[in-house]
Design an enzyme around this catalytic site. Sequence first.
Site, PDB file in Angstrom:
ATOM      1  N   CYS A   2     -35.015 -19.129  33.219  1.00 55.71           N
ATOM      2  CA  CYS A   2     -36.102 -19.142  34.181  1.00 55.71           C
ATOM      3  C   CYS A   2     -36.359 -20.597  34.501  1.00 55.71           C
ATOM      4  CB  CYS A   2     -37.364 -18.544  33.578  1.00 55.71           C
ATOM      5  SG  CYS A   2     -37.117 -16.883  32.927  1.00 55.71           S
ATOM      6  N   ARG A  28     -32.665 -20.857  39.231  1.00 59.32           N
ATOM      7  CA  ARG A  28     -32.636 -20.435  37.824  1.00 59.32           C
ATOM      8  C   ARG A  28     -33.049 -18.980  37.637  1.00 59.32           C
ATOM      9  NH1 ARG A  28     -32.343 -24.712  34.459  1.00 59.32           N
ATOM     10  NH2 ARG A  28     -33.134 -23.447  32.756  1.00 59.32           N
ATOM     11  N   TRP A  75     -36.078 -15.054  35.621  1.00 65.23           N
ATOM     12  CA  TRP A  75     -34.872 -14.221  35.545  1.00 65.23           C
ATOM     13  C   TRP A  75     -35.093 -13.343  34.315  1.00 65.23           C
ATOM     14  CZ3 TRP A  75     -30.513 -13.421  32.354  1.00 65.23           C
ATOM     15  CH2 TRP A  75     -29.448 -12.757  32.980  1.00 65.23           C
ATOM     16  N   ASN A 101     -39.313 -20.459  29.348  1.00 70.26           N
ATOM     17  CA  ASN A 101     -37.902 -20.216  29.683  1.00 70.26           C
ATOM     18  C   ASN A 101     -37.153 -20.074  28.364  1.00 70.26           C
ATOM     19  OD1 ASN A 101     -35.247 -20.289  30.680  1.00 70.26           O
ATOM     20  ND2 ASN A 101     -35.197 -22.514  30.554  1.00 70.26           N
ATOM     21  N   GLY A 102     -36.415 -18.980  28.207  1.00 69.00           N
ATOM     22  CA  GLY A 102     -35.650 -18.793  26.968  1.00 69.00           C
ATOM     23  C   GLY A 102     -35.979 -17.454  26.334  1.00 69.00           C
ATOM     24  N   GLU A 479     -10.529 -17.706  41.194  1.00 69.49           N
ATOM     25  CA  GLU A 479     -11.761 -18.257  41.752  1.00 69.49           C
ATOM     26  C   GLU A 479     -12.087 -17.622  43.107  1.00 69.49           C
ATOM     27  OE1 GLU A 479     -14.170 -19.690  40.596  1.00 69.49           O
ATOM     28  OE2 GLU A 479     -15.198 -20.652  42.255  1.00 69.49           O
ATOM     29  N   LYS A 483     -15.533 -15.579  43.780  1.00 73.85           N
ATOM     30  CA  LYS A 483     -16.444 -15.903  44.877  1.00 73.85           C
ATOM     31  C   LYS A 483     -16.719 -14.653  45.709  1.00 73.85           C
ATOM     32  CE  LYS A 483     -17.793 -18.741  43.758  1.00 73.85           C
ATOM     33  NZ  LYS A 483     -17.463 -19.527  42.617  1.00 73.85           N
ATOM     34  N   GLU A 486     -18.712 -11.802  43.643  1.00 71.76           N
ATOM     35  CA  GLU A 486     -20.077 -12.070  43.186  1.00 71.76           C
ATOM     36  C   GLU A 486     -21.087 -12.135  44.328  1.00 71.76           C
ATOM     37  OE1 GLU A 486     -20.870 -15.719  41.035  1.00 71.76           O
ATOM     38  OE2 GLU A 486     -19.569 -16.874  42.331  1.00 71.76           O
ATOM     39  N   HIS A 502       3.483  -5.404  36.857  1.00 73.19           N
ATOM     40  CA  HIS A 502       3.309  -4.771  35.551  1.00 73.19           C
ATOM     41  C   HIS A 502       2.060  -3.897  35.500  1.00 73.19           C
ATOM     42  CE1 HIS A 502       6.674  -6.966  33.844  1.00 73.19           C
ATOM     43  NE2 HIS A 502       6.203  -8.059  34.409  1.00 73.19           N
ATOM     44  N   LYS A 601     -28.302 -19.091  38.589  1.00 74.27           N
ATOM     45  CA  LYS A 601     -27.477 -20.290  38.655  1.00 74.27           C
ATOM     46  C   LYS A 601     -27.099 -20.780  37.271  1.00 74.27           C
ATOM     47  CE  LYS A 601     -25.513 -23.658  40.848  1.00 74.27           C
ATOM     48  NZ  LYS A 601     -24.208 -23.284  41.429  1.00 74.27           N
TER      49      LYS A 601
HETATM   50  O1  M6R Z   1     -23.168 -23.973  34.723  1.00 71.79           O
HETATM   51  P1  M6R Z   1     -21.831 -23.452  34.329  1.00 71.79           P
HETATM   52  O2  M6R Z   1     -20.699 -24.129  35.002  1.00 71.79           O
HETATM   53  O3  M6R Z   1     -21.634 -23.483  32.836  1.00 71.79           O
HETATM   54  O4  M6R Z   1     -21.832 -21.950  34.779  1.00 71.79           O
HETATM   55  C1  M6R Z   1     -20.809 -21.071  34.409  1.00 71.79           C
HETATM   56  C2  M6R Z   1     -20.909 -19.751  35.148  1.00 71.79           C
HETATM   57  O5  M6R Z   1     -22.121 -19.117  34.850  1.00 71.79           O
HETATM   58  C3  M6R Z   1     -20.800 -19.941  36.667  1.00 71.79           C
HETATM   59  O6  M6R Z   1     -19.621 -20.593  37.014  1.00 71.79           O
HETATM   60  C4  M6R Z   1     -20.867 -18.569  37.368  1.00 71.79           C
HETATM   61  O7  M6R Z   1     -19.721 -17.835  37.091  1.00 71.79           O
HETATM   62  C5  M6R Z   1     -21.073 -18.733  38.876  1.00 71.79           C
HETATM   63  N1  M6R Z   1     -21.797 -17.600  39.360  1.00 71.79           N
HETATM   64  C6  M6R Z   1     -19.787 -18.845  39.634  1.00 71.79           C
HETATM   65  O8  M6R Z   1     -19.974 -18.944  40.999  1.00 71.79           O
END
Ligand code: M6R
Length: 606
Positions: A2, A28, A75, A101-102, A479, A483, A486, A502, A601
């Site tokens: 958060c 966050r 969050w 937060n936590g 990647e 993208k 997600e 395979h 994030k």
């Molecule tokens: O802050 P970080 O690079 O450690 O984050 C890792 C993942 O949580 C982050 O890359 C996540 O997969 C993103 N949603 C990718 O776009």
Amino acid sequence: MCGIIGIVAKIGNVAPDLVKGLKYLEYRGYDSAGVATVEDGVIHVKKDKGMVDDIEKRMGLSSLPGSIGVAHTRWATHGAPDQVNAHPHTDCENKIAVVHNGIINNFNDIKQRLIKAGHIFKSLTDTEVVPHLIEENMKSGLDFKSAVFEAVKELDGSFALGIVSVYEPDTLICVKKESPLILGVGKDAMYCASDVSSLVPFTKKVVVLDDGELAVLTPTSYEIYRLPDFSRKDKTPIKIDLKVEDAFKSGYPHYMLKEIYEQPTALSYTIRLQEHYLNLMADLLDRSKEIYIVAAGTSYHAGLIGSYLLSKMARLVAIPVIASEFITSYGDTVSVESTILAISQSGETYDVLKAIEYAKSRAATILGITNVLASTLTRVSRVYIHQQSGPEIGVAATKTFTGQLAVLYQLALIAGKRRGKLSQRELDDLKEAIHDIPRVVEETLKKTDPLMKKLAEKYCKSKFFMFLGRGLSYPVALEGRLKLLEISYIPALAYPAGESKHGPISLIEEGVPVIFIAPRDETRKYVLSNIEEMKARGATIITLGEEGDKELMELSDDFIGLPPVNPYLAPIPYVVPLQLFAYHTAVLLGRDPDRPRNLAKSVTVL
Ligand code: M6R
């Protein structure tokens, strides 16, 4: 996971600034938001489900009175994302307000004890035990500060807390254990917040709290204490160099698009890293018996590429491991001779920090690559590199991914040079290619964005996508797939192209779009055969290749031509059209690319 912010000022109402700060923290989490202020012996609270701007319109968060307050954007971890569970939380008498937060692991034990003592809980959160515990401690005769100290001693877990009360209306107390917390030192005002960028509109002087530290803030002073004995600790503020406009959208409809377009500039910063730190890192890598690259999500994809580069350029074996799997899979082999190269744009990902904590307990060396100065990763690393990509607000990592790659190229190059594994010619070529990469990305953006938009229009109704690549292009495929799924929520699979026969090939039927990443490198000739295999089964072939590559064009239903690039560097420009494709697809489907559902994030929970 958060965002929290607190302000105590000499004069004026702090609620408008709390709301302003919250907007910077929404990356966050954005399940709910709320503000609590203190004035005339009363705690004023407004909070609700949803995002800051909407709640502000509905309830007027910034109209709350008082020169001290705390605010939160959530969050959800414990309790549904609704109004009751939104922060701030208060005690039975509404005299103490807390943002958190936590996670508090032992909240249930404390809650049961407090319920027996007569406390009435309103929410299902772990956080609510904190104001009640402070209240209980005050009942036994402690003053506000001592009551907070005693409460904090009892809490087990990871937390950053901001606490205000009517008892000391010019005192804001904040605590940091495992979750990030930064103090801001202003003129006649003090601040605490989960990150530096939310403080930038108010002050550039910050104090980074370490784990187990608690700070007592008044409008003109800050005192820092260390847990568990609350000994005093002096810390001098440092100056940060961030501009307010860096954190806004600059006219783009979404942060994600802005951040995709910032890549040439961001890369030009990253490729000017200080050689000193790269040398230190390369030296430590060279001396290790084994190297693990530990990361999550997009950063893990960068780690896969880093592993390849260290092997090819420096003949160093570095095992890439998904952070949450590290302790179970490799924990027993970690020793004083191991080095962990942790990659995390936020520097706060829980799984990464847990892996590091474990590796440290076995005396391993920790190296970090991150985009957030003063993040936890920078503090637990023996050497860290700040990639300098600028703040990334969109939840989907874009410019921080290419920035991570730019760091890894420089690191592999230096390691290769030190270990004598690269000829002078190779070194010169690679250096030149790295320096040219911002231009290549700029050109890629110009050439591919209109086409990626058209392709998004053509394919956005597809029910499934497959991404294939070999060698360095396999992590690019991973990647591109991450993208797309997600932010657009379209199911997709990514595989090494050679492995597709395979199993995954059974998913292919007439018209299934298969995206091949096929730069002009040593794997291209094999990729051509894989394209034929997919084509023969009715797949629609979309390829990314070097402009003018006739063979590829002939095999493809849609071809995306990119400027020529040194094959080692190809992942940087080749991921760009995939970011754009994901972005345009999400927008066409009416999704918010900056805030995909269920994601945040910075993932600071298990
Ligand atoms: O802050 P970080 O690079 O450690 O984050 C890792 C993942 O949580 C982050 O890359 C996540 O997969 C993103 N949603 C990718 O776009």
